[in-house]
Structures are given as structure tokens and as C-alpha cells.
Write an enzyme that holds these catalytic residues in place. Structure first.
Site, PDB file in Angstrom:
ATOM      1  N   ASP A  73       0.852  -1.199   0.000  1.00  0.00           N
ATOM      2  CA  ASP A  73       0.000   0.000   0.000  1.00  0.00           C
ATOM      3  C   ASP A  73       0.885   1.244   0.000  1.00  0.00           C
ATOM      4  OD1 ASP A  73      -1.960   1.924   0.392  1.00  0.00           O
ATOM      5  OD2 ASP A  73      -2.002   1.604   2.572  1.00  0.00           O
ATOM      6  N   ASP A 116      -4.068   4.028   2.746  1.00  0.00           N
ATOM      7  CA  ASP A 116      -5.488   3.730   3.014  1.00  0.00           C
ATOM      8  C   ASP A 116      -5.676   2.296   3.518  1.00  0.00           C
ATOM      9  OD1 ASP A 116      -5.130   2.219   0.750  1.00  0.00           O
ATOM     10  OD2 ASP A 116      -6.724   3.157  -0.431  1.00  0.00           O
ATOM     11  N   ASP A 125      -2.026  -1.188  -3.640  1.00  0.00           N
ATOM     12  CA  ASP A 125      -2.352  -0.448  -4.863  1.00  0.00           C
ATOM     13  C   ASP A 125      -1.247  -0.617  -5.909  1.00  0.00           C
ATOM     14  OD1 ASP A 125      -0.339   1.341  -3.933  1.00  0.00           O
ATOM     15  OD2 ASP A 125      -1.840   2.337  -2.685  1.00  0.00           O
ATOM     16  N   ASP A 132     -10.926 -16.557 -15.098  1.00  0.00           N
ATOM     17  CA  ASP A 132     -11.651 -17.027 -13.919  1.00  0.00           C
ATOM     18  C   ASP A 132     -12.770 -18.014 -14.310  1.00  0.00           C
ATOM     19  OD1 ASP A 132     -11.867 -16.394 -10.990  1.00  0.00           O
ATOM     20  OD2 ASP A 132     -13.936 -15.904 -11.560  1.00  0.00           O
ATOM     21  N   HIS A 186      -4.946 -17.210  -4.008  1.00  0.00           N
ATOM     22  CA  HIS A 186      -5.740 -16.374  -3.117  1.00  0.00           C
ATOM     23  C   HIS A 186      -6.999 -17.077  -2.605  1.00  0.00           C
ATOM     24  CE1 HIS A 186      -7.493 -16.191  -7.028  1.00  0.00           C
ATOM     25  NE2 HIS A 186      -8.592 -15.659  -6.526  1.00  0.00           N
ATOM     26  N   ASP A 187      -7.288 -18.277  -3.104  1.00  0.00           N
ATOM     27  CA  ASP A 187      -8.471 -19.030  -2.666  1.00  0.00           C
ATOM     28  C   ASP A 187      -8.110 -20.187  -1.734  1.00  0.00           C
ATOM     29  OD1 ASP A 187     -10.133 -17.481  -4.286  1.00  0.00           O
ATOM     30  OD2 ASP A 187      -9.942 -18.853  -5.997  1.00  0.00           O
ATOM     31  N   GLU A 222      -8.819 -21.076 -15.427  1.00  0.00           N
ATOM     32  CA  GLU A 222      -9.113 -21.627 -14.102  1.00  0.00           C
ATOM     33  C   GLU A 222     -10.305 -22.564 -14.249  1.00  0.00           C
ATOM     34  OE1 GLU A 222     -10.326 -20.504  -9.550  1.00  0.00           O
ATOM     35  OE2 GLU A 222     -11.438 -19.757 -11.246  1.00  0.00           O
ATOM     36  N   ASP A 264      -6.146 -10.818 -14.945  1.00  0.00           N
ATOM     37  CA  ASP A 264      -7.199 -11.744 -14.538  1.00  0.00           C
ATOM     38  C   ASP A 264      -8.484 -11.326 -15.243  1.00  0.00           C
ATOM     39  OD1 ASP A 264      -8.724 -13.576 -12.920  1.00  0.00           O
ATOM     40  OD2 ASP A 264      -7.270 -13.269 -11.321  1.00  0.00           O
TER      41      ASP A 264
HETATM   42  O1  TEU Z   1     -12.639 -19.084  -7.911  1.00  0.00           O
HETATM   43  C1  TEU Z   1     -13.405 -20.126  -8.374  1.00  0.00           C
HETATM   44  C2  TEU Z   1     -13.584 -21.258  -7.458  1.00  0.00           C
HETATM   45  O2  TEU Z   1     -14.431 -22.088  -7.700  1.00  0.00           O
HETATM   46  C3  TEU Z   1     -12.820 -21.443  -6.244  1.00  0.00           C
HETATM   47  O3  TEU Z   1     -11.501 -21.260  -6.226  1.00  0.00           O
HETATM   48  C4  TEU Z   1     -13.524 -20.825  -5.129  1.00  0.00           C
HETATM   49  O4  TEU Z   1     -12.892 -19.702  -4.623  1.00  0.00           O
HETATM   50  C5  TEU Z   1     -13.599 -21.856  -4.074  1.00  0.00           C
HETATM   51  O5  TEU Z   1     -14.216 -22.960  -4.612  1.00  0.00           O
HETATM   52  C6  TEU Z   1     -14.373 -21.391  -2.936  1.00  0.00           C
HETATM   53  O6  TEU Z   1     -14.404 -22.457  -2.029  1.00  0.00           O
HETATM   54  C7  TEU Z   1     -12.581 -17.942  -8.685  1.00  0.00           C
HETATM   55  C8  TEU Z   1     -11.695 -16.913  -8.026  1.00  0.00           C
HETATM   56  O7  TEU Z   1     -10.393 -17.395  -7.956  1.00  0.00           O
HETATM   57  C9  TEU Z   1     -12.264 -16.590  -6.678  1.00  0.00           C
HETATM   58  O8  TEU Z   1     -11.457 -15.714  -5.945  1.00  0.00           O
HETATM   59  C10 TEU Z   1     -13.615 -15.975  -6.910  1.00  0.00           C
HETATM   60  O9  TEU Z   1     -14.233 -15.743  -5.689  1.00  0.00           O
HETATM   61  C11 TEU Z   1     -14.507 -16.865  -7.772  1.00  0.00           C
HETATM   62  O10 TEU Z   1     -13.852 -17.379  -8.899  1.00  0.00           O
HETATM   63  C12 TEU Z   1     -15.663 -16.059  -8.312  1.00  0.00           C
HETATM   64  O11 TEU Z   1     -15.190 -15.130  -9.235  1.00  0.00           O
END
Ligand code: TEU
Length: 636
Positions: free
Chosen positions: A48, A52, A56, A233, A364-365, A292, A125
Site C-alpha cells: 500500500d 489507506d 495499490d 476465472d 488467493h483461494d 481456471e 485476470d
Molecule cells: O474461484 C473459483 C472457485 O471455484 C474457487 O476457487 C472458489 O474460490 C472456491 O471454490 C471457494 O471455495 C474464482 C476466483 O479465484 C475466486 O477468488 C472468486 O471468488 C470466484 O472465482 C468467483 O469469481
């Protein structure tokens, strides 16, 4: 310690070479992204610059030397588009701009130029399965049944004979990924719209060619701006069965699993071929397309990534990250290493001849891999390096998620006030509504929450870890006094330096990119071992995925007698310090300390090859031959 960018970021040791230019790979006839290592930035949590508390673009620019020095080739930026941020940017309200919280297009252009100046590529993305409910397309669409954009989304009346809003009146029983039904009633028209994720993420109707062409325009717009590709995505969800059948009922309620009706749906291959034909084929450059694909099988991955079919370049499998799921992702089972090997081995084999793998353990998931599959206590550094060694030496393009190169662990999540992620918050609320005590609900969420990977990057041991001079949007929850980038630069034994060595090995030894893969000891619950072979060169990777001291008997010991140690995770030493590990003894017994990983290289002559060919039958009893290509090389 050298200062590459004085006052902004202190660099790792000056001995580290700069990145290998992604356009200067050794084999010009091979797609550039096959040589690449990708680094994913989650912009909200990276750096950042304006206080804030939210990362960024300027913050990223200031920290680019961190990534370049690691040696990676490609930066993947999670969404930076304008968004109401219900799902941290995976709910886009304008595909052709930058959210003011992150900066503006001019700063984006500077970021892109600075990435290119460092010899790296930028992948954006693309969130094309759905938009934000605040996107002008959806606002027009929901304005009434006669709006020209009505058909850009999935609108349906209630179930026949049912009143709008009555329980179970949704057009299908599908459950949304973030909880509740996948349909929300719009009172204006009395119709429901489809959202596979949250109600703030309505699904686009790809059946309508205008929708597809509008999305292709977005791709062209960013490519013309200079970006080098896209991570797409949930791209295998965009084709739904238009008859919208109900799914199999899920336990405990009236909702069902709709996924068979939208995962790799009826027109998915047609859509992706059209996209490549319209967007990529007319260009002189070769942007990379990474899909993805939750729920995709390896057989489908072959079809999606077969160059002859003209669809995508690689896809993310989810299979290996579901082996610790029980009834659902929150129901966590302990890792069974044999299942992990079986899954990754199957994808290695399936894509050996046609297509390409992407390799990842973190994003990130997902929770942090060192907490999930390693030991985030006393063996944190070792096990983080071990997991990296295994992943990076498989065949495919490796992805590093920010902080993975520091061996970051899961957050401790001590209060429900600390939950930020929509999925975790919804799940917590669902549990509490069912009568589960708050502490138990939190304990249930803790191991798998997506917030685990979204805490701020720790840059130094200062206040807020150098991430912000404001208040971080999500608590910084770890011991950043010793787990931070600055500390890692100065420590030759750090996870950071190990990642650098792995990336360097990929860039210097073609066996890492091209070599055939063979899984060894598939039934061993503690040892992860495999070989990679290209012409006369063979790598042996052998790792102890446990806290025990173990011995591994290598069945084909003679082959490794004169092997050279290439990489080791127990100290900070590189190939020059081989004395710390005894060479593989002729008897073929390798002793491994807890979480120890070794990488050996051997070069065979033609005569040795012939002997090995004769022994091929014996090999079959202890290795799993996962490629057929190696056979042809073998007999050369
Ligand atoms: O994620 C799709 C997805 O199905 C998973 O990784 C999901 O986050 C997980 O199943 C939840 O348990 C993508 C993105 O990477 C994620 O950050 C988004 O939230 C999602 O699509 C919707 O755009």
C-alpha cells in the site's frame, strides 16, 4: 546488503542474477510460457503506497524488484478493475478501467512498462463468467424484460405454479458457491437471475453472441495496451445447459449440485475456439491463455490445452487440492500423500504428450500450503522449501502466490470480526444460524478460509510489516519480526533463496522444462520421489514428507552412483556445498531427516542407456511409468 532501489525496497544479496527474459528462452520454437515461472499478486494485500490500508498499483511498482530478483518471468495480477469489492474484485463493474482504490490507467501503464523493462510479462485476470451486479450491463438487464440487454444474463420465471419468492420457487435447485440458492429474485419483474457465486455476481449469458463479442473486445483492448495474456476465472463454467435441469440434492436442505449442468458445459469448446479465432489468431504476438477450471478432469484438460484444437494454453486443476476435502471443503481430512501423488502423477501422465500443466499449491483461494501440507511449526522453513522443490520440478509452468516465497503460514483467525472473505463470512453465518457455537464455527472455518492467504505481505519488521502506513484492511496476523522479505534477503537459507535457486535451475537446465516425468514409490505414505529425464540427463527428486527420520531404498542404485547433488533444502547452500549431504551410496540407501528434500542429477552415456533398456522390465515393478514419450527417447 545491496540496495537495488534505495529507500523503497532493500534487495536480496547482489549475487542473485536478474530474471531471464521470457522471450529469450533456449528453444524459440517452444511456447515462451513453457519456460516461465509465474508470480501471482493479490493487489489488495501486496503493498500500500498511500496509507489507506489497501494495496495499490504504485505499491506494486515500488516492490517490483522483489519479484524480478526472485527470477520469475510473468506477473499475474488478480483483478484491479472497478468493483464494489464484494468478492475483492472478482465482481467487475467496468472491464476497461482501474478501480480508484488501486490507481488509474496511467499508473497501470507505468506498471506494465516497468514489468516489461525488467524482462517480465504481465497476465491480467479476466472474470468473464459473471460481472458485478453494479456493471452497467446488468443494471440495464435488470431494468425490465424488454431491455436489449435482458438476455445478456440468465433470467427465468419462478418454477411453474409457484409464487415469486416462495421457498423453493427458484428456477433450479442449484446451490451458489458462496451459500444459498444460485438464483435471486428481482422484484421489478418477478423473475430470478442466475449467480453461481454471490448475488452480487450475476452470470453472463454466453449463449448470446453479443455477450461473447463484447468480451472479446475487452480482451483486444487490454492486449493492445500491451498485456501478455490472461488468467481466465472459472472459464469452464461459462457454458450452461440451457434447459437448466435440477441438480442432485445436497445433504441437509432443498438445494442441489448444479455443477454437471455448467462445468465443461455443452458449448464450452466451441466458445473457447471462437475466442482464440477472434482474439488471438489475428495477432502477431502470442499471448498466453490460462484457464481456471474447478471440476475439470485431466481428460478435459487435454482437450482444452491441445494446441491443435486452438483453445487454451494451460488450465488449473483443482483435483490435487481437493484430496483433503471430506463432505465439503470445510470438512478437512489429513493429507494422504499417496493420493496427492496419484493425482499429480495422473495429470503429469495425462498431459505428457498433448497439452501442458500448470503447477500450483497456493493462490488467493487456498490456505497456505506450508500449514496445509507441511509443518508450520519447527520445520516451517524446511517444509516450505520441500513443497516448493516438489512442485517446481514437476513438468509444467509453476505458479508462486505472493508470500509463498517467504514460507508464510495460515492466519490464526481469533475472532469472527477478523473474517473478511465473503465465503468465510457466509459460512460462519450459516453455521451460527444452525445453532453452532461461535467458537466452534470459527474453528471449523480456520483451516480452509480464503482469508488465510489474503493477509498483508510482510516486507520488514516495522509497524504493519512495511505493508502500509495506515491500518491494514485485514489484520496482519503473523510473526513478521522474523518472517518478512527483508529478513529473507539476508539469509542464504531462507525460503526466498530456495525459490530463487529452483527458478534458476528451470532456466538453466532444459530437463526441468522438457524432461519426461516418472513417479517413483507411489505407494509410500512418506516419500515423494520422481525422476525427470531428457536425453542423457536425469534428475532424481526425493523428499521426506513427514516429521520422521527415514531411509529410502533406491531400487536402481547403480544409476545414481555418480550423481551430483543439485539442490538440497536443509541449509542455505547451493550446488557448491555438496559435502553436507553424502552422495547417494552405491547400495542406494538414502537417509532423510524430517522434511528433507534432495535433487540429484546424473548423465548417462549411450552404452549405459542400452543397459537400462534391458532393465526396463525391472523398473516397471517399482516405478510408475507416467509417460509414453520417454519410451521413444529411451531407445534413441
Ligand atoms: O474461484 C473459483 C472457485 O471455484 C474457487 O476457487 C472458489 O474460490 C472456491 O471454490 C471457494 O471455495 C474464482 C476466483 O479465484 C475466486 O477468488 C472468486 O471468488 C470466484 O472465482 C468467483 O469469481
Amino acid at each position: 546488503m545491496a540496495e537495488l532501489n534505495p529507500g523503497i525496497v532493500s534487495s536480496p544479496s547482489a549475487s542473485i542474477a536478474g530474471p531471464v527474459h521470457y522471450r529469450e528462452g533456449q528453444d524459440r520454437d517452444v511456447a515462451w510460457w513453457k519456460h516461465a515461472v509465474v508470480y501471482q499478486i493479490y493487489p489488495r494485500s501486496f503493498a500500500d503506497s498511500d496509507g489507506d490500508g489497501i494495496g495499490d498499483l504504485r505499491g506494486i511498482i515500488d516492490r517490483l524488484d522483489h519479484i524480478a530478483t526472485l527470477g520469475v518471468d510473468v506477473v499475474w495480477l488478480s483483478p484491479i478493475y472497478p468493483s464494489p469489492q464484494h468478492d475483492n474484485g472478482y465482481d467487475v463493474s467496468d472491464y476497461r478501467d482501474v478501480d480508484p482504490v488501486y490507481g488509474d490507467l496511467a499508473t497501470f501503464d507505468q506498471l506494465l512498462a516497468e514489468i516489461h523493462d525488467r524482462g517480465m510479462a504481465l497476465v491480467m485476470d479476466l472474470v468473464f463468467n459473471h460481472t458485478s451486479h453494479q456493471h452497467p450491463w446488468f443494471m440495464a438487464s435488470r431494468s425490465g424484460p424488454n431491455d436489449p440487454k435482458r438476455d445478456w444474463y440468465w433470467w427465468r420465471p419462478p418454477r411453474p405454479g409457484m409464487e415469486p419468492g416462495a421457498p423453493g420457487a427458484e428456477p433450479t435447485n442449484w446451490r451458489a458457491a458462496f451459500g444459498g440458492p444460485a438464483w435471486t429474485l428481482d422484484p421489478t419483474s418477478g423473475e430470478y437471475y442466475l449467480h453461481l457465486f454471490s448475488p452480487e455476481q450475476p452470470d453472463l449469458n454466453w449463449e448470446n453472441p453479443d455477450v461473447r463479442h463484447a468480451l472479446y473486445e475487452v480482451m483486444r483492448w487490454w492486449l493492445d495496451r500491451g498485456v501478455d495474456g490472461f488468467r481466465m476465472d472459472v472459464i469452464n463454467h461459462v457454458s450452461k445447459d440451457p434447459s437448466l435441469p435440477d441438480g442432485q440434492p445436497l445433504p441437509g436442505g432443498h438445494l442441489g449440485d448444479g455443477s454437471p449442468h455448467f462445468v465443461s458445459g455443452p458449448r464450452i469448446h466451441e466458445f473457447l475456439q471462437e475466442m482464440r479465432h477472434e482474439v488471438i489468431a489475428p495477432r502477431d504476438d502470442t499471448p498466453v491463455l490460462i484457464g481456471e477450471m474447478p471440476g475439470a478432469t485431466v481428460e478435459e484438460a487435454v482437450r482444452f490445452t491441445d494446441p491443435a484444437r486452438g483453445e487454451l494454453d494451460m488450465v488449473f486443476t483443482f483435483e490435487h487440492l481437493q484430496i483433503d476435502h471430506g463432505a465439503d471443503k470445510w470438512d478437512v481430512k489429513p493429507l494422504d500423500l499417496r493420493e496427492l501423488k496419484a493425482s499429480l502423477g495422473r495429470w503429469q501422465a495425462g498431459l505428457a504428450d498433448v497439452g501442458w500443466n500448470s503447477l500450483y499449491l497456493n493462490n488467493h483461494d487456498q490456505p497456505r500450503s506450508v500449514s496445509r501440507f507441511g509443518d508450520d511449526g519447527v520445520h516451517r522453513v524446511r517444509s516450505a522449501k520441500l513443497l516448493a522443490t516438489l512442485l517446481h520440478l514437476h513438468r509444467g509452468t509453476p505458479f508462486i502466490y505472493q508470500g509463498e516465497e517467504l514460507g508464510l503460514t495460515n492466519t490464526s483467525l481469533t475472532s469472527s470480526d477478523d473474517l473478511r472473505d465473503i465465503e468465510s463470512r457466509n459460512h460462519f453465518a450459516e453455521q451460527v444460524a444452525k445453532g453452532v457455537a461461535e467458537d466452534d464455527a470459527l474453528a471449523h472455518i480456520r483451516p480452509m478460509s480464503r482469508d488465510n492467504s489474503r493477509t498483508p505481505m510482510p516486507w520488514d519488521d516495522g509497524e504493519h510489516a512495511g505493508f502500509t502506513h495506515g491500518i491494514p484492511w485485514i489484520p496482519l496476523d503473523r510473526d513478521h519480526h522474523h518472517m518478512n522479505a527483508k529478513a529473507a534477503y539476508g539469509d542464504e537459507g531462507s525460503v526466498f533463496h530456495h525459490y530463487h535457486r529452483l527458478i534458476e535451475l528451470r532456466h538453466t537446465d532444459p530437463v526441468v522444462v522438457h524432461g519426461d516425468f516418472a513417479m517413483l514409490l507411489p505407494h509410500d505414505a512418506q516419500v515423494y520421489a520422481f525422476t525427470r529425464r531428457l536425453d542423457n540427463t536425469e534428475l532424481l527428486v526425493v523428499a521426506n514428507v513427514s516429521g520422521d527420520d527415514i531411509e529410502v531404498q533406491l531400487p536402481d542404485a547403480a544409476r545414481w552412483q555418480h550423481a551430483e547433488l543439485v539442490l538440497h533444502n536443509l541449509n542455505g547452500t547451493g550446488p557448491g556445498d555438496q559435502h553436507v549431504v553424502p552422495p547417494v551410496p552405491p547400495a542406494g540407501l538414502v537417509r532423510l531427516q524430517p522434511w528433507e528434500a534432495q535433487v540429484w542429477r546424473t548423465t548417462t552415456t549411450r552404452a549405459q542407456h542400452l543397459v537400462l533398456v534391458a532393465a526396463e522390465e525391472d523398473l516397471a515393478s517399482w516405478t510408475v511409468r507416467t509417460t509414453t514419450r520417454s519410451a521413444s527417447r529411451w531407445y534413441l
